[in-house]
Design a protein around this motif. Structure first.
Motif, PDB file in Angstrom:
ATOM      1  N   VAL A  93       0.843  -1.195   0.000  1.00 60.61           N
ATOM      2  CA  VAL A  93       0.000   0.000   0.000  1.00 60.61           C
ATOM      3  C   VAL A  93       0.876   1.242   0.000  1.00 60.61           C
ATOM      4  CG1 VAL A  93      -1.956  -1.128   1.120  1.00 60.61           C
ATOM      5  CG2 VAL A  93      -0.181  -0.093   2.523  1.00 60.61           C
ATOM      6  N   GLY A  94       0.259   2.401  -0.161  1.00 61.19           N
ATOM      7  CA  GLY A  94       1.019   3.632  -0.330  1.00 61.19           C
ATOM      8  C   GLY A  94       1.870   4.035   0.857  1.00 61.19           C
ATOM      9  N   LYS A  95       1.271   4.066   2.036  1.00 62.30           N
ATOM     10  CA  LYS A  95       1.977   4.568   3.214  1.00 62.30           C
ATOM     11  C   LYS A  95       2.655   3.426   3.964  1.00 62.30           C
ATOM     12  CE  LYS A  95      -1.160   8.491   3.645  1.00 62.30           C
ATOM     13  NZ  LYS A  95      -2.185   9.160   4.460  1.00 62.30           N
ATOM     14  N   MET A  96       3.836   3.054   3.467  1.00 68.62           N
ATOM     15  CA  MET A  96       4.599   1.974   4.092  1.00 68.62           C
ATOM     16  C   MET A  96       5.993   2.467   4.447  1.00 68.62           C
ATOM     17  SD  MET A  96       3.705  -1.441   1.833  1.00 68.62           S
ATOM     18  CE  MET A  96       4.479  -2.514   3.042  1.00 68.62           C
ATOM     19  N   ASN A  97       6.596   1.800   5.415  1.00 72.41           N
ATOM     20  CA  ASN A  97       7.991   2.055   5.749  1.00 72.41           C
ATOM     21  C   ASN A  97       8.847   1.768   4.516  1.00 72.41           C
ATOM     22  OD1 ASN A  97      10.712   0.775   6.562  1.00 72.41           O
ATOM     23  ND2 ASN A  97      10.100   1.860   8.422  1.00 72.41           N
ATOM     24  N   ALA A 121      -0.882   1.507  -5.252  1.00 65.52           N
ATOM     25  CA  ALA A 121       0.574   1.366  -5.118  1.00 65.52           C
ATOM     26  C   ALA A 121       1.127   0.310  -6.073  1.00 65.52           C
ATOM     27  CB  ALA A 121       0.929   0.989  -3.672  1.00 65.52           C
ATOM     28  N   LEU A 122       0.289  -0.627  -6.495  1.00 62.31           N
ATOM     29  CA  LEU A 122       0.721  -1.688  -7.406  1.00 62.31           C
ATOM     30  C   LEU A 122       1.110  -1.158  -8.786  1.00 62.31           C
ATOM     31  CD1 LEU A 122      -1.896  -4.507  -6.661  1.00 62.31           C
ATOM     32  CD2 LEU A 122       0.493  -4.475  -5.972  1.00 62.31           C
ATOM     33  N   ILE A 123       0.554  -0.011  -9.164  1.00 65.79           N
ATOM     34  CA  ILE A 123       0.813   0.479 -10.525  1.00 65.79           C
ATOM     35  C   ILE A 123       1.961   1.488 -10.576  1.00 65.79           C
ATOM     36  CG2 ILE A 123      -1.567   0.051 -11.256  1.00 65.79           C
ATOM     37  CD1 ILE A 123      -2.158   3.002 -10.998  1.00 65.79           C
ATOM     38  N   GLN A 124       2.665   1.676  -9.456  1.00 67.31           N
ATOM     39  CA  GLN A 124       3.828   2.549  -9.477  1.00 67.31           C
ATOM     40  C   GLN A 124       4.912   1.961 -10.381  1.00 67.31           C
ATOM     41  OE1 GLN A 124       3.825   5.599  -7.902  1.00 67.31           O
ATOM     42  NE2 GLN A 124       1.682   5.020  -7.597  1.00 67.31           N
ATOM     43  N   LYS A 125       5.733   2.836 -10.984  1.00 66.11           N
ATOM     44  CA  LYS A 125       6.725   2.413 -11.974  1.00 66.11           C
ATOM     45  C   LYS A 125       7.750   1.427 -11.427  1.00 66.11           C
ATOM     46  CE  LYS A 125       6.527   6.425 -15.049  1.00 66.11           C
ATOM     47  NZ  LYS A 125       7.311   7.534 -15.651  1.00 66.11           N
ATOM     48  N   ASP A 126       8.114   1.577 -10.143  1.00 63.22           N
ATOM     49  CA  ASP A 126       9.175   0.714  -9.611  1.00 63.22           C
ATOM     50  C   ASP A 126       8.690  -0.670  -9.187  1.00 63.22           C
ATOM     51  OD1 ASP A 126       7.704   1.624  -7.477  1.00 63.22           O
ATOM     52  OD2 ASP A 126       9.408   2.021  -6.173  1.00 63.22           O
ATOM     53  N   VAL A 127       7.398  -0.929  -9.334  1.00 65.56           N
ATOM     54  CA  VAL A 127       6.868  -2.264  -9.019  1.00 65.56           C
ATOM     55  C   VAL A 127       6.941  -3.126 -10.277  1.00 65.56           C
ATOM     56  CG1 VAL A 127       4.893  -3.592  -8.194  1.00 65.56           C
ATOM     57  CG2 VAL A 127       5.327  -1.302  -7.269  1.00 65.56           C
ATOM     58  N   LYS A 150      -2.282  -0.100 -16.728  1.00 64.18           N
ATOM     59  CA  LYS A 150      -0.946   0.020 -16.138  1.00 64.18           C
ATOM     60  C   LYS A 150      -0.576  -1.234 -15.366  1.00 64.18           C
ATOM     61  CE  LYS A 150      -0.418   5.044 -15.682  1.00 64.18           C
ATOM     62  NZ  LYS A 150      -0.322   6.184 -14.731  1.00 64.18           N
ATOM     63  N   LEU A 151      -1.551  -1.835 -14.708  1.00 64.74           N
ATOM     64  CA  LEU A 151      -1.275  -3.045 -13.946  1.00 64.74           C
ATOM     65  C   LEU A 151      -1.110  -4.251 -14.870  1.00 64.74           C
ATOM     66  CD1 LEU A 151      -0.835  -4.409 -11.271  1.00 64.74           C
ATOM     67  CD2 LEU A 151      -3.318  -4.602 -10.980  1.00 64.74           C
ATOM     68  N   THR A 152      -2.013  -4.420 -15.823  1.00 63.57           N
ATOM     69  CA  THR A 152      -1.914  -5.583 -16.720  1.00 63.57           C
ATOM     70  C   THR A 152      -0.663  -5.502 -17.598  1.00 63.57           C
ATOM     71  OG1 THR A 152      -3.361  -4.489 -18.342  1.00 63.57           O
ATOM     72  CG2 THR A 152      -4.404  -5.998 -16.772  1.00 63.57           C
ATOM     73  N   ASN A 153      -0.199  -4.293 -17.899  1.00 63.83           N
ATOM     74  CA  ASN A 153       1.004  -4.140 -18.725  1.00 63.83           C
ATOM     75  C   ASN A 153       2.289  -4.553 -17.998  1.00 63.83           C
ATOM     76  OD1 ASN A 153      -0.429  -3.254 -20.934  1.00 63.83           O
ATOM     77  ND2 ASN A 153      -0.136  -1.074 -20.502  1.00 63.83           N
TER      78      ASN A 153
END
Length: 373
Positions: A93-97, A121-127, A150-153
């Motif tokens: 998720v977004g707000k993580m350590n 948060a799953l669709i962020q570029k670094d994932v 973005k996620l399926t790609n």
């Protein structure tokens, strides 16, 4: 020519999983399916079984939910079942350590984590995924086409399974045009009693409050939903924060009252919801942050203030937060400033509990909207 997509009606979760096993996930063709089932009908277990099948075929699975509350709930459910088969799961998720997030992202990339449950948060570029072959999107009407892509790609044409309790008009349009296959779970778990829905005027609120106090005295729980967090000069809507202070001191002074809204940090929200699940808090005053992901079988009354301000999909989702246990449950819609359209919406809610029928009426009222908007 308009064609209706293949439509399978599923009378149980096991039947649902069978459809995916035989027709979709074992096929050489990419699955592009939406499963519609009313709140509490068993969509989550279908998703878990589908994820297990993918994991058994050495594939990664991404499960995306619109809120951290729902994502956390899914993570707990997936982990509980999949751990029996030694399938690794994680929550993103977004707000993580940062340290924890970096470790999770690294293990997703190298394939050590098989099932990833998260929010946007799953669709962020670094994932990045090593072998993403199944994408599951819950409450898919809360995401845009671009977000879904973005996620399926992140995989090579992964199977896509979308789930919804009440399809929005755009979703109905997409399925009607044949762009997605449609399956329906048409039953609820045994002993599930339909929720009684009533429209009331504000002058009947004191009677409703009295009924809610009696429910709490009997060991049950209630929810009150408002459309805004705080008052504004441009709106006369009852605000969650202000009404929380009033109801806590006056109407429900003998009981434990909790407040939850979108501006609270995740830790605060989680604490309140855990206390509500444990019945340490008997009444939750909330904004629509509880629209999805709240599963408290002991909650029997949902009071929605300014119900005319909500859309049909939201109203049905909110109503689905009650009626999940064995006790008779109620959804009270408080009407204040009605138009002809809002009156029609509320009457539809009072008339039926069928999410697909509600979605169909929503399509008639609003039209299909932008399919690719």
């Amino acid at each position: 020519m308009i064609r209706r997509p293949p439509r399978s009606t599923l009378s149980s979760s096991s039947a649902a999983s069978d459809v995916y096993k035989r027709q979709d996930l074992k096929s050489n063709k990419r699955m592009f399916r939406i499963i519609q089932g009313d709140v509490g009908s068993g969509k989550t277990i279908v998703a878990i079984l589908s994820a297990a099948l993918a994991a058994g075929n050495n594939s990664q699975v991404a499960v995306m939910a619109p809120t951290e509350i729902l994502a956390s709930q899914h993570f707990n459910a997936f982990k509980k079942e999949l751990s029996k088969a030694r399938v690794t799961c994680c929550l993103l998720v977004g707000k993580m350590n940062k340290k924890d997030r970096d470790k999770i992202i690294a293990n997703i990339k190298n394939g050590k984590i098989t099932v990833v449950i998260g929010t946007h948060a799953l669709i962020q570029k670094d994932v990045e995924f090593e072998k993403l072959r199944l994408v599951i999107i819950d409450e898919q009407h809360r995401f845009g086409v671009d977000q879904r892509n973005k996620l399926t790609n992140k995989g090579k044409n992964p199977h896509l399974l979308c789930m919804t309790a009440t399809p929005i008009p755009r979703t109905l349009s997409i399925t009607y045009m044949g762009d997605m296959d449609l399956s329906i779970i048409d039953e609820l778990p045994k002993n599930r009693i339909p929720v009684t829905t009533k429209i009331i005027d504000p002058n009947r609120l004191e009677k409703v409050y009295s009924f809610m106090n009696k429910q709490i005295d009997d060991g049950l729980q209630c929810m009150v939903v408002y459309p805004l967090v705080e008052e504004s000069e441009k709106s006369d809507l009852a605000a969650a924060v202000e009404m929380y202070n009033y109801l806590k001191k006056n109407t429900f002074s003998g009981h434990s009252v909790g407040l939850i809204h979108g501006k609270m940090n995740p830790k605060e929200k989680k604490t309140i919801m855990n206390r509500f699940k444990q019945n340490e808090v008997q009444i939750i005053i909330s904004t629509t942050v509880i629209e999805v992901g709240i599963d408290v079988p002991n909650a029997t009354v949902m009071l929605i203030e300014h119900a005319e301000r909500f859309g049909l999909t939201q109203l049905h989702q909110l109503r689905g937060r009650v009626g999940r246990g064995k006790e008779k449950s109620y959804c009270i819609l408080v009407k204040r400033n009605q138009s002809n359209v809002s009156r029609t919406r509320l009457e539809i809610m009072e008339r039926t509990n069928d999410g697909f029928l509600i979605a169909d009426e929503d399509l008639k009222l609003r039209g299909p909207g932008e399919v690719f908007g």
